[in-house]
Design a protein around this motif. Structure first.
Motif, short mmCIF file in Angstrom:
data_model
loop_
_atom_site.label_atom_id
_atom_site.label_comp_id
_atom_site.label_asym_id
_atom_site.label_seq_id
_atom_site.Cartn_x
_atom_site.Cartn_y
_atom_site.Cartn_z
N TRP A 78 0.86 -1.18 0.00
CA TRP A 78 0.00 0.00 0.00
C TRP A 78 0.89 1.23 0.00
O TRP A 78 2.09 1.17 0.26
CB TRP A 78 -0.90 0.00 1.24
CG TRP A 78 -0.18 0.13 2.54
CD1 TRP A 78 0.05 1.28 3.25
CD2 TRP A 78 0.45 -0.92 3.28
NE1 TRP A 78 0.78 1.01 4.37
CE2 TRP A 78 1.02 -0.33 4.43
CE3 TRP A 78 0.57 -2.32 3.11
CZ2 TRP A 78 1.72 -1.08 5.38
CZ3 TRP A 78 1.26 -3.05 4.05
CH2 TRP A 78 1.82 -2.43 5.18
N ARG A 79 0.28 2.36 -0.33
CA ARG A 79 0.99 3.63 -0.24
C ARG A 79 1.03 4.07 1.21
O ARG A 79 0.00 4.22 1.85
CB ARG A 79 0.31 4.69 -1.11
CG ARG A 79 0.51 4.50 -2.60
CD ARG A 79 -0.05 5.70 -3.36
NE ARG A 79 0.71 6.91 -3.05
CZ ARG A 79 0.36 8.13 -3.46
NH1 ARG A 79 -0.74 8.28 -4.18
NH2 ARG A 79 1.09 9.19 -3.15
N GLY A 80 2.24 4.24 1.72
CA GLY A 80 2.39 4.64 3.10
C GLY A 80 3.80 5.13 3.37
O GLY A 80 4.71 4.91 2.56
N THR A 81 3.99 5.78 4.49
CA THR A 81 5.29 6.30 4.88
C THR A 81 5.74 5.68 6.19
O THR A 81 4.94 5.08 6.92
CB THR A 81 5.23 7.83 5.05
OG1 THR A 81 4.39 8.14 6.18
CG2 THR A 81 4.68 8.50 3.80
N GLY A 82 7.00 5.87 6.52
CA GLY A 82 7.52 5.35 7.77
C GLY A 82 6.91 6.01 8.99
O GLY A 82 6.91 5.44 10.08
N GLU A 83 6.39 7.23 8.79
CA GLU A 83 5.77 7.94 9.91
C GLU A 83 4.31 7.54 10.12
O GLU A 83 3.76 7.76 11.20
CB GLU A 83 5.85 9.45 9.66
CG GLU A 83 7.27 10.00 9.57
CD GLU A 83 7.83 9.98 8.15
OE1 GLU A 83 8.80 10.71 7.88
OE2 GLU A 83 7.28 9.24 7.29
N GLU A 84 3.68 6.96 9.10
CA GLU A 84 2.28 6.52 9.19
C GLU A 84 2.15 5.21 8.42
O GLU A 84 1.90 5.21 7.22
CB GLU A 84 1.35 7.59 8.62
CG GLU A 84 1.35 8.89 9.39
CD GLU A 84 0.35 9.90 8.84
OE1 GLU A 84 -0.63 9.48 8.19
OE2 GLU A 84 0.57 11.10 9.06
#
Length: 268
Positions: free
Chosen positions: A107-113
């Protein structure tokens, strides 16, 4: 007869400032960092074609059944992880498109979320991406999603500019990552600490023309305008064919250093 990679002649060693002594790349502002990271929102196929994979031992550094690859790109590390369940996320829609095509749950996501449940993974990996994140926020998110006893592994493949004098100038021309000193330590925040570190040296064999492709996979190139790209192309052609004396079709050895850091929670 196998064609041997040419070795630069000492007379071609250029003069230049010493290699970086920084702990990592520097950004003027948070907005500057975000803009640089967004360069990877396109160009996934080219990235996948030219960027090297990671040493096999990386996947063994954080055991468990379930692993997440954070900032997974096109899956260079993801595909090698030995865990029973491997999921991945990346902020780039183009990278996620390639991950999905390879059958990787993502999925599209970042290390912060991370959009994962609390204590839902045993191991977290982050290759070539930690320096794009807010380290404090990312550590807080790792603490939330990692199960008790879980570990995280931060990994970098870096062109080894200390291996040969000609390589440093090559990276400067390509803007290809002379960004941190060999003994650098990544920024880490409580409740984590750097529990272990590993370093591996190896090389990638490329045809000389592929050095242009390698340059095109870098954030600096992806963000550059046509004028800057034309200048970079001319500089690289001059360096490879006139200054270094390489011929089209020749193979060159590009030395790499892999740095891996295992993060564990402080006891108690």
């Amino acid at each position: 007869m196998t064609q041997q990679p040419p070795q630069p002649s000492p007379e071609h060693y250029p003069s230049y400032r010493p290699p970086s002594r920084k702990q990592g790349p520097k950004f003027a502002t948070a907005q500057h960092k975000a803009a640089a990271a967004q360069a990877f929102h396109h160009g996934a196929e080219l990235y996948d074609e030219i960027r090297p994979s990671y040493p096999e031992f990386i996947g063994q550094l954080a055991p468990g059944l379930v692993a997440v690859d954070i900032g997974a790109g096109t899956g260079k590390l993801t595909l090698s992880l030995p865990h029973s369940v491997v999921v991945a996320c990346d902020p780039s829609p183009d990278m996620v498109r390639v991950l999905k095509a390879r059958g990787i749950p993502c999925w599209r996501g970042t290390g912060e979320e991370l959009a994962l449940a609390n204590a839902s993974v045993d191991a977290a990996f982050c290759a070539q991406a930690w320096h794009w994140m807010d380290a404090k926020a990312a550590c807080e998110e790792l603490d939330r999603v990692l199960a008790p006893g879980g570990k995280a592994v931060l990994v970098w493949n870096t062109i080894d500019v200390h291996a040969d004098p000609w390589v440093l100038r090559l990276t400067r021309i390509m803007h290809s990552g002379d960004i941190q000193r060999p003994d650098f330590k990544p920024e880490v925040h409580a409740p984590f600490h750097l529990a272990e570190e590993y370093h591996d040296y190896w090389s990638q064999t490329l045809h000389v023309e592929q050095l242009h492709t390698l340059m095109h996979s870098r954030s600096y190139w992806l963000r550059a305008n046509d004028t800057t790209r034309e200048r970079m192309t001319g500089n690289l052609n001059w360096y490879l064919y006139e200054h270094m004396g390489f011929q089209p079709g020749m193979k060159v050895e590009i030395p790499y250093r892999t740095d891996a850091f295992v993060l564990s929670r402080y006891a108690g």
